[in-house]
Enzyme design. Structure first.
Site, PDB file in Angstrom:
ATOM      1  N   SER A 126       0.880  -1.189   0.000  1.00  0.00           N
ATOM      2  CA  SER A 126       0.000   0.000   0.000  1.00  0.00           C
ATOM      3  C   SER A 126       0.906   1.225   0.000  1.00  0.00           C
ATOM      4  O   SER A 126       1.017   1.945   0.972  1.00  0.00           O
ATOM      5  CB  SER A 126      -0.936  -0.015   1.207  1.00  0.00           C
ATOM      6  OG  SER A 126      -0.260   0.218   2.409  1.00  0.00           O
ATOM      7  N   HIS A 165      -3.212  -6.053   2.589  1.00  0.00           N
ATOM      8  CA  HIS A 165      -2.295  -7.050   3.158  1.00  0.00           C
ATOM      9  C   HIS A 165      -2.950  -8.404   3.389  1.00  0.00           C
ATOM     10  O   HIS A 165      -2.311  -9.326   3.902  1.00  0.00           O
ATOM     11  CB  HIS A 165      -1.719  -6.541   4.487  1.00  0.00           C
ATOM     12  CG  HIS A 165      -0.815  -5.353   4.312  1.00  0.00           C
ATOM     13  ND1 HIS A 165      -0.337  -4.634   5.361  1.00  0.00           N
ATOM     14  CD2 HIS A 165      -0.306  -4.782   3.196  1.00  0.00           C
ATOM     15  CE1 HIS A 165       0.441  -3.649   4.913  1.00  0.00           C
ATOM     16  NE2 HIS A 165       0.465  -3.717   3.592  1.00  0.00           N
ATOM     17  N   GLU A 189      -4.412  -2.355   9.257  1.00  0.00           N
ATOM     18  CA  GLU A 189      -3.652  -2.867  10.411  1.00  0.00           C
ATOM     19  C   GLU A 189      -4.344  -2.573  11.739  1.00  0.00           C
ATOM     20  O   GLU A 189      -4.690  -1.431  12.033  1.00  0.00           O
ATOM     21  CB  GLU A 189      -2.252  -2.225  10.429  1.00  0.00           C
ATOM     22  CG  GLU A 189      -1.482  -2.531   9.169  1.00  0.00           C
ATOM     23  CD  GLU A 189      -0.132  -1.812   9.093  1.00  0.00           C
ATOM     24  OE1 GLU A 189       0.403  -1.409  10.149  1.00  0.00           O
ATOM     25  OE2 GLU A 189       0.363  -1.649   7.965  1.00  0.00           O
ATOM     26  N   GLU A 248       1.714  -9.324   6.940  1.00  0.00           N
ATOM     27  CA  GLU A 248       2.551  -8.925   8.072  1.00  0.00           C
ATOM     28  C   GLU A 248       2.404  -9.869   9.255  1.00  0.00           C
ATOM     29  O   GLU A 248       2.814  -9.561  10.371  1.00  0.00           O
ATOM     30  CB  GLU A 248       2.251  -7.473   8.470  1.00  0.00           C
ATOM     31  CG  GLU A 248       2.640  -6.514   7.348  1.00  0.00           C
ATOM     32  CD  GLU A 248       2.623  -5.046   7.762  1.00  0.00           C
ATOM     33  OE1 GLU A 248       2.223  -4.732   8.895  1.00  0.00           O
ATOM     34  OE2 GLU A 248       3.032  -4.221   6.926  1.00  0.00           O
ATOM     35  N   ASP A 266      -3.852   1.340  11.745  1.00  0.00           N
ATOM     36  CA  ASP A 266      -3.414   1.950  10.487  1.00  0.00           C
ATOM     37  C   ASP A 266      -4.463   1.594   9.437  1.00  0.00           C
ATOM     38  O   ASP A 266      -4.333   0.580   8.748  1.00  0.00           O
ATOM     39  CB  ASP A 266      -2.034   1.442  10.059  1.00  0.00           C
ATOM     40  CG  ASP A 266      -1.608   2.041   8.711  1.00  0.00           C
ATOM     41  OD1 ASP A 266      -2.347   2.899   8.175  1.00  0.00           O
ATOM     42  OD2 ASP A 266      -0.542   1.645   8.189  1.00  0.00           O
ATOM     43  N   GLU A 302      -2.861   5.873  12.381  1.00  0.00           N
ATOM     44  CA  GLU A 302      -1.994   6.237  11.243  1.00  0.00           C
ATOM     45  C   GLU A 302      -2.847   6.234   9.974  1.00  0.00           C
ATOM     46  O   GLU A 302      -3.676   5.338   9.791  1.00  0.00           O
ATOM     47  CB  GLU A 302      -0.891   5.171  11.163  1.00  0.00           C
ATOM     48  CG  GLU A 302      -0.003   5.236   9.940  1.00  0.00           C
ATOM     49  CD  GLU A 302       0.936   4.017   9.910  1.00  0.00           C
ATOM     50  OE1 GLU A 302       1.220   3.424  10.974  1.00  0.00           O
ATOM     51  OE2 GLU A 302       1.368   3.649   8.813  1.00  0.00           O
ATOM     52  N   ASP A 330       1.676   8.537   7.190  1.00  0.00           N
ATOM     53  CA  ASP A 330       2.574   7.611   6.483  1.00  0.00           C
ATOM     54  C   ASP A 330       2.564   7.968   4.994  1.00  0.00           C
ATOM     55  O   ASP A 330       3.448   8.688   4.506  1.00  0.00           O
ATOM     56  CB  ASP A 330       2.116   6.170   6.744  1.00  0.00           C
ATOM     57  CG  ASP A 330       2.832   5.126   5.906  1.00  0.00           C
ATOM     58  OD1 ASP A 330       3.824   5.471   5.243  1.00  0.00           O
ATOM     59  OD2 ASP A 330       2.395   3.948   5.892  1.00  0.00           O
ATOM     60  N   LYS A 350      10.005   5.221   6.890  1.00  0.00           N
ATOM     61  CA  LYS A 350      10.377   3.993   6.179  1.00  0.00           C
ATOM     62  C   LYS A 350      11.553   4.316   5.262  1.00  0.00           C
ATOM     63  O   LYS A 350      11.436   5.185   4.381  1.00  0.00           O
ATOM     64  CB  LYS A 350       9.201   3.507   5.322  1.00  0.00           C
ATOM     65  CG  LYS A 350       8.008   2.998   6.113  1.00  0.00           C
ATOM     66  CD  LYS A 350       6.800   2.901   5.198  1.00  0.00           C
ATOM     67  CE  LYS A 350       5.660   2.108   5.803  1.00  0.00           C
ATOM     68  NZ  LYS A 350       4.409   2.305   5.031  1.00  0.00           N
ATOM     69  N   HIS A 404       8.910  -1.221   9.194  1.00  0.00           N
ATOM     70  CA  HIS A 404       9.165  -2.199   8.138  1.00  0.00           C
ATOM     71  C   HIS A 404       8.239  -1.940   6.949  1.00  0.00           C
ATOM     72  O   HIS A 404       7.481  -0.974   6.969  1.00  0.00           O
ATOM     73  CB  HIS A 404       8.926  -3.609   8.714  1.00  0.00           C
ATOM     74  CG  HIS A 404       7.475  -3.855   9.054  1.00  0.00           C
ATOM     75  ND1 HIS A 404       6.929  -5.096   9.196  1.00  0.00           N
ATOM     76  CD2 HIS A 404       6.439  -2.971   9.283  1.00  0.00           C
ATOM     77  CE1 HIS A 404       5.642  -5.001   9.478  1.00  0.00           C
ATOM     78  NE2 HIS A 404       5.331  -3.727   9.549  1.00  0.00           N
ATOM     79  N   LYS A 432       7.234  -0.278  14.157  1.00  0.00           N
ATOM     80  CA  LYS A 432       6.264  -1.200  13.565  1.00  0.00           C
ATOM     81  C   LYS A 432       7.073  -2.283  12.871  1.00  0.00           C
ATOM     82  O   LYS A 432       7.849  -1.992  11.962  1.00  0.00           O
ATOM     83  CB  LYS A 432       5.415  -0.489  12.512  1.00  0.00           C
ATOM     84  CG  LYS A 432       4.407   0.467  13.080  1.00  0.00           C
ATOM     85  CD  LYS A 432       3.168   0.697  12.214  1.00  0.00           C
ATOM     86  CE  LYS A 432       3.269   0.498  10.740  1.00  0.00           C
ATOM     87  NZ  LYS A 432       2.002   0.752  10.024  1.00  0.00           N
TER      88      LYS A 432
HETATM   89  P1  PGA Z   1       3.142  -1.250   3.064  1.00  0.00           P
HETATM   90  O1  PGA Z   1       2.266  -1.080   4.386  1.00  0.00           O
HETATM   91  O2  PGA Z   1       4.497  -1.663   3.448  1.00  0.00           O
HETATM   92  O3  PGA Z   1       2.384  -2.267   2.272  1.00  0.00           O
HETATM   93  O4  PGA Z   1       3.120   0.117   2.409  1.00  0.00           O
HETATM   94  C1  PGA Z   1       2.755  -0.630   5.605  1.00  0.00           C
HETATM   95  C2  PGA Z   1       2.041   0.599   6.106  1.00  0.00           C
HETATM   96  O5  PGA Z   1       1.121   1.120   5.446  1.00  0.00           O
HETATM   97  O6  PGA Z   1       2.376   1.097   7.185  1.00  0.00           O
HETATM   98 ZN    ZN Z   2       0.843   2.835   7.028  1.00  0.00          ZN
END
Ligand code: PGA
Ligand code: ZN
Length: 424
Positions: free
Chosen positions: A43, A156, A165, A206, A243, A287, A314, A339, A367, A390
Site C-alpha cells: 500500500s 495485506h 492494520e 505482516e 493503520d 496512522e 505515512d 520507512k 518495516h 512497527k
Molecule cells: P506497506 O504497508 O508496506 O504495504 O506500504 C505498511 C504501512 O502502510 O504502514
Molecule cells: Zn501505514
C-alpha cells in the site's frame, strides 16, 4: 583510519511475498564484507521514491529487479569504489547526484537504499561496533515500544476488512522483552478466540490473522476481548493502534470502509467514527486515518483528536522532508511514520527524523509489508531513539527477525537499556 570500499555488488533475491528484491554487498580493503536487503511495500504512497522494476512480463510478472541490480554493479560501483566507507552522508549524496531525478527513478530507490544500508553496516563492522551504536552514538540505548500488527486487512490480506492494520501496543510493559511476551500471549489468545468461533487462523502479509469479521469495529472488540483473555488489562497493560491506510478504501473523494460503518463517508464522518471508537476502545494511535491527499482532513483530525491520541502520517509524508514540512506548517498530525525505502537513503531518512524532532513530533520507524530477514530496521530504530517501531505480528520469520535482534540489543545494553511508554 580510512576504510576504503573495494567492491560493491548486488544480486536479485526474494522478499517475504516471493517478489524479487535487491541484496547489496559492500567489501572493504580491511577484508570486511557486509550485505543488506531492501524491503517493499504494497500500500505504497503515491509520492514514494521509485522502486525500479524490470517490467519484463516474462520474468516474475514484470517484478524482476535486474535493472536495479545492474545499476549497483555498474554505475554505482564505479562511483563509490575507492571512497571511505565512513563518509555516509557524502556517499548518500553521491548516490542522489548520480541518480539525478527527483524521485530516484533512474537508478531506482531499491538499488540506492541497498547500497546505502550496506555501506552503513560495513562501516559499523569495520569500526567494531554494533550498527545501532555506529549510527546512534554511544548513548543510543532506548528500546522501542513495539506496535504489533495482529489483524491484517486492506491490501495485506483477503480478510475483507477495509482497515489494513490492527495493532497492539503493550504500554504497561516494563521492558522490551516483556512487551514482546505480552504481544505473543495476546496474539495466541486472538488465535484461540478465532478458532472457537470457527474462523480462519490464516495470516496476512505482516503475520496478523486475516479472519472474515463483520467489520473494523468487530476487529477492535475482538482484540480487547483477547487482551483480557490473556490476563492483561486493556488500556493499562496493552492499548490498540490502527493503520486504516485510508487511501486504499477511498474512491472519488469518498471513503468506503466496511459495511458495518455504513455507506460512503466524507473526512468529517471518518473522524467521527474515530472519535467514537477512541471513547469505546483503548486506542492510542491512528496512522493514515484519512487518505494521502486529504491534507485538510488530516489537519481537522489533528485539531479534534491530536491532544488525545497520536496521529501518524505515512502515505501523506512518505518520509520526505518536503511533505513533512508542509504537515508541520498545516498541523496535519503529531507524528510521522518513517520507512527507509520510501525515500531511498539512510541519510535522507535521518533528515526526515530530524525534522520531526525539531517540530516536537513523534516518529515511528517501520518495516514494509514485503520484508526480508534483514534486521537493519531494529538497529536503526535504537540508533534513532524514537521509542516506537512497527515490525509486524508475532509470527513469520521476517517479522520475528527484527524482534529477535531487539532482544539481543536489550541483552547487550543490560541495565543501561531504556524502555518507556512514549504514548503517555
Ligand atoms: P506497506 O504497508 O508496506 O504495504 O506500504 C505498511 C504501512 O502502510 O504502514
Ligand atoms: Zn501505514
Amino acid at each position: 583510519m580510512d576504510r576504503r570500499i573495494t567492491a560493491v555488488s548486488a544480486i536479485e533475491t526474494l522478499d517475504s511475498r516471493g517478489n524479487p528484491t535487491v541484496r547489496v554487498s559492500v567489501r572493504l580493503d580491511c577484508g570486511v564484507v557486509s550485505s543488506a536487503s531492501v524491503p517493499s511495500g504494497a500500500s505504497t504512497g503515491a509520492h514514494e521514491a521509485v522502486e525500479l522494476r524490470d517490467g519484463d512480463a516474462r520474468r516474475y510478472g514484470g517484478k524482476g529487479v535486474r535493472k536495479a541490480v545492474d545499476n549497483v554493479n555498474t554505475v554505482i560501483a564505479r562511483a563509490i569504489v575507492g571512497h571511505d566507507v565512513e563518509r555516509q552522508v557524502e556517499l548518500d549524496r553521491l548516490l542522489v547526484e548520480l541518480d539525478g531525478t527527483p524521485d530516484k527513478s533512474r537508478l531506482g530507490a531499491n538499488a540506492m537504499l541497498g547500497v546505502s544500508m550496506a555501506v552503513a553496516r560495513a562501516a559499523a563492522e569495520a569500526a567494531g561496533m554494533p550498527l545501532y551504536w555506529y549510527l546512534g552514538g554511544a548513548t543510543a540505548r532506548r528500546l522501542p515500544m513495539p506496535m504489533m500488527n495482529v489483524l491484517n486487512g486492506g491490501k495485506h490480506a483477503d480478510s475483507g476488512l477495509a482497515f489494513q492494520e490492527f495493532m497492539i501496543v503493550p504500554v504497561g510493559a516494563p521492558r522490551f522483552s516483556e512487551a514482546l511476551r505480552y504481544g505473543v500471549e495476546t496474539f495466541r489468545a486472538i488465535g484461540a478466540a478465532l478458532r472457537a468461533r470457527g474462523e480462519s487462523i490464516a495470516v496476512g502479509d505482516e503475520g496478523g490473522f486475516a479472519p472474515h469479521l463483520p467489520g473494523n469495529e468487530a476487529a477492535c472488540a475482538l482484540i480487547v476481548e483477547a487482551i483480557e483473555a490473556a490476563g492483561f488489562v486493556p488500556g493499562r497493560d496493552i492499548a490498540l493502534a490502527l493503520d486504516p491506510a485510508a487511501t486504499s478504501f477511498q474512491d472519488e473523494g469518498a471513503y468506503l470502509p466496511d459495511r458495518a460503518e455504513g455507506p460512503r463517508k466524507n473526512s468529517d464522518e471518518m473522524i467521527e467514527i474515530y472519535r467514537d471508537w477512541i471513547m469505546k476502545y483503548p486506542i492510542v494511535s491512528i496512522e493514515d486515518g484519512l487518505a494521502e491527499d486529504d491534507w485538510t482532513g488530516f489537519s481537522r483530525m489533528t485539531s479534534l483528536l491530536g491532544d488525545r491520541i497520536q496521529i501518524v502520517g505515512d502515505d501523506i509524508y512518505v518520509t520526505n522532508t518536503e511533505f513533512i514540512r508542509r504537515g508541520i506548517v498545516e498541523r496535519c498530525s503529531n507524528a510521522a511514520l518513517i520507512k527507509l525505502n520510501q525515500i531511498g537513503t539512510v541519510t535522507e531518512t535521518i533528515e526526515a527524523i530530524d525534522m520531526c524532532r525539531r517540530a516536537g513530533w513523534r516518529y515511528v520507524t517501520s518495516h514494509r509489508s514485503g520484508e526480508t530477514e534483514d534486521t537493519f530496521l531494529a538497529d536503526f530504530t535504537v540508533a534513532m531513539g524514537g521509542g516506537q517501531i512497527k515490525a509486524g505480528s508475532l509470527c513469520r520469520g521476517e517479522r520475528i527477525a527484527k524482534y529477535n535482534r531487539l532482544l539481543e540489543i536489550e541483552r547487550e545494553l543490560g541495565a543501561e537499556a531504556l524502555f518507556d511508554n512514549p504514548l503517555d
